[in-house]
Design a protein around this motif. Sequence first.
Motif, short mmCIF file in Angstrom:
data_model
loop_
_atom_site.label_atom_id
_atom_site.label_comp_id
_atom_site.label_asym_id
_atom_site.label_seq_id
_atom_site.Cartn_x
_atom_site.Cartn_y
_atom_site.Cartn_z
N PHE A 161 0.84 -1.20 0.00
CA PHE A 161 0.00 0.00 0.00
C PHE A 161 0.87 1.25 0.00
O PHE A 161 2.06 1.21 0.34
CB PHE A 161 -0.94 0.00 1.21
N ASN A 162 0.29 2.36 -0.42
CA ASN A 162 0.91 3.69 -0.31
C ASN A 162 2.35 3.71 -0.80
O ASN A 162 3.29 3.98 -0.06
CB ASN A 162 0.82 4.21 1.12
N ARG A 170 4.70 0.36 0.60
CA ARG A 170 4.75 -0.03 2.00
C ARG A 170 4.16 -1.42 2.17
O ARG A 170 3.25 -1.82 1.44
CB ARG A 170 3.99 0.96 2.89
N HIS A 189 -7.42 -1.98 9.83
CA HIS A 189 -6.17 -1.23 9.75
C HIS A 189 -5.08 -2.06 9.07
O HIS A 189 -5.16 -3.29 9.00
CB HIS A 189 -5.68 -0.84 11.15
N ASP A 192 2.08 -1.24 9.50
CA ASP A 192 3.21 -1.05 8.59
C ASP A 192 4.44 -1.78 9.13
O ASP A 192 5.04 -1.37 10.12
CB ASP A 192 3.51 0.45 8.43
N VAL A 208 -2.33 2.24 9.82
CA VAL A 208 -2.99 3.05 8.81
C VAL A 208 -4.38 2.49 8.56
O VAL A 208 -4.52 1.29 8.28
CB VAL A 208 -2.20 3.05 7.48
N ASP A 233 -8.04 4.63 4.38
CA ASP A 233 -7.15 5.72 3.94
C ASP A 233 -5.99 5.21 3.08
O ASP A 233 -5.21 6.01 2.56
CB ASP A 233 -6.55 6.44 5.16
N ALA A 234 -5.87 3.90 2.94
CA ALA A 234 -4.72 3.33 2.22
C ALA A 234 -5.07 3.12 0.75
O ALA A 234 -6.20 2.79 0.40
CB ALA A 234 -4.32 2.01 2.85
#
Length: 288
Positions: free
Chosen positions: A6-7, A10, A18, A21, A61, A65-66
């Motif tokens: 993700f992102n 990551r 959630h 990370d 996270v 939001d990811a």
Amino acid sequence: MRLALFNQGRLGIVDGDHLVDVTEQLAQGSTPGASGPLHQHIEALARGGAVDVDVSNCARVPLSDAVLEPPLPRPGKVVGAPVNYLDHKAEMEYTTSVADLGVFLKANSSVIGPGQDIVLPYTDKRTDQEGELGVVIGRTASHVDAADALDYVFGYTCVLDITVRSGEDRSTRKSFDTFTPIGPWIVTADEIPAPDSLDLRCDVGGITRQRTNTADLIFGVADLIAYTSSVMTLHPGDIIATGTPAGVGPLSHGDRVVLEIERVGRLEVGVDGSRATPYDQRPGRRAR
């Protein structure tokens, strides 16, 4: 354990709603290449580099939001199993199955992840969805017995094997960029001890097209790994797409394709036909 990218590269463990990370811990401090940190982690495990993960101080996270990415953005190989459900064999009026046809390869450059778009190449050639269980290899496998084959699995994921219904061979018709959506994550093999008993459903535009259970595979997961490893050596991070059931059908611009597999996850992608061109205008065409 569910492991996701993700992102922008990551690596996270899915914990409820959630992502934890764990990039630095599982990537072991080195910079991953184009294959990504999860592929790097799988290779490290194959070398005996098991890591105890301490998540107490890791960033969390929210999944909402990811931006999820393909968990293996550039697998070493993507191996496909053609005609591996009897109902699909009947639907397409094939006289042969995977037992006769063997397996085929898809270009690893065709991989995309959740939320991305399948890009239709042609305006006048049907392009179909094929929902499949994906098997991620965890250690080098060559001529393995079916009885031992599941020991070589790292985990499982959802795979969409997108296919143009034209005259070229399978590897061409299935290797266009964006033609192998995978994700949303990889579920490790310990979470799925019986991969041949999973419900699978694929919807297009909110309508269910495919519904099956992997118990109906002609070559189950273990037999498929045994057969494939008798042809080609499988390496950590390779993916086997196990085949699709009946219900394949044409995709259109604006469609949403959703593949759900029991205990594995839900993969959703879009369809973009805005750049499609007539088949007769494809590069390399020669007048007859």
